[in-house]
Write a protein that holds these residues in place. Sequence first.
Motif, PDB file in Angstrom:
ATOM      1  N   UNK A 109       8.401   5.818   4.752  1.00  0.00           N
ATOM      2  CA  UNK A 109       7.116   6.443   4.401  1.00  0.00           C
ATOM      3  C   UNK A 109       7.080   6.973   2.975  1.00  0.00           C
ATOM      4  N   UNK A 110       8.248   7.160   2.377  1.00  0.00           N
ATOM      5  CA  UNK A 110       8.334   7.642   1.001  1.00  0.00           C
ATOM      6  C   UNK A 110       8.459   6.500  -0.008  1.00  0.00           C
ATOM      7  N   UNK A 150       0.833  -1.207   0.000  1.00  0.00           N
ATOM      8  CA  UNK A 150       0.000   0.000   0.000  1.00  0.00           C
ATOM      9  C   UNK A 150       0.867   1.256   0.000  1.00  0.00           C
ATOM     10  N   UNK A 151       1.944   1.249   0.767  1.00  0.00           N
ATOM     11  CA  UNK A 151       2.852   2.396   0.813  1.00  0.00           C
ATOM     12  C   UNK A 151       3.491   2.622  -0.556  1.00  0.00           C
ATOM     13  N   UNK A 200       2.983   5.971  -3.000  1.00  0.00           N
ATOM     14  CA  UNK A 200       4.130   6.787  -3.380  1.00  0.00           C
ATOM     15  C   UNK A 200       4.535   6.588  -4.834  1.00  0.00           C
ATOM     16  N   UNK A 201       3.821   5.719  -5.546  1.00  0.00           N
ATOM     17  CA  UNK A 201       4.135   5.480  -6.951  1.00  0.00           C
ATOM     18  C   UNK A 201       5.471   4.788  -7.156  1.00  0.00           C
ATOM     19  N   UNK A 202       5.845   3.960  -6.195  1.00  0.00           N
ATOM     20  CA  UNK A 202       7.158   3.299  -6.263  1.00  0.00           C
ATOM     21  C   UNK A 202       7.005   1.777  -6.283  1.00  0.00           C
ATOM     22  N   UNK A 203       6.076   1.268  -7.039  1.00  0.00           N
ATOM     23  CA  UNK A 203       5.849  -0.176  -7.103  1.00  0.00           C
ATOM     24  C   UNK A 203       7.055  -0.951  -7.615  1.00  0.00           C
ATOM     25  N   UNK A 243      18.183   4.680   9.663  1.00  0.00           N
ATOM     26  CA  UNK A 243      16.751   4.725   9.969  1.00  0.00           C
ATOM     27  C   UNK A 243      16.328   3.522  10.815  1.00  0.00           C
ATOM     28  N   UNK A 244      16.874   2.367  10.507  1.00  0.00           N
ATOM     29  CA  UNK A 244      16.555   1.158  11.289  1.00  0.00           C
ATOM     30  C   UNK A 244      17.018   1.342  12.727  1.00  0.00           C
TER      31      UNK A 244
END
Length: 161
Positions: free
Chosen positions: A66-67, A49-50, A54-57, A75-76
Amino acid sequence: ELERLDSSDWDSAGGVLTIDGRKTGTERCIPVGEAAWRCIEAYLPRRHNRLELTGRLDETALLVNQHGRRLTGHAIYGLLGRLATSASVARVSVHQMRHSCASDLLEAGVAIPEVQRLLGHAAITSTMRYVAIADPARAQAMSQHPLNRFLAVGQEERTPS
């Protein structure tokens, strides 16, 4: 290793993550427990879904931000820190969790070569450093050594009253 995981590294049917082996030179398949399996399976639709939002399939990373981009090691580490804070426990690193896992496995009686394979250590000497940490029976046995009583007596004599 977490940062480099791709969604194709997850085998849901087998409950196995394939680790690329870039650090160790050996690719390895790590079985995950039922709780981790459930977490990954619950996460995958959210990941999709994320990526859709974000149009990053085309993103191959298993762990995304989140992006819709691959989570970085930094980040981890930050996420782990926030989890520790919310749980009111000391901040730990992913590497410390790896150490704890290895120690826990050895303490539970898992053979050293199997722990070596799970961790991806090329040399068993790398795995052996966990043995002393994970062997409370050995530590208890050593605490019974007569030399300890001798040292304790010597310590009492030097301790100011």
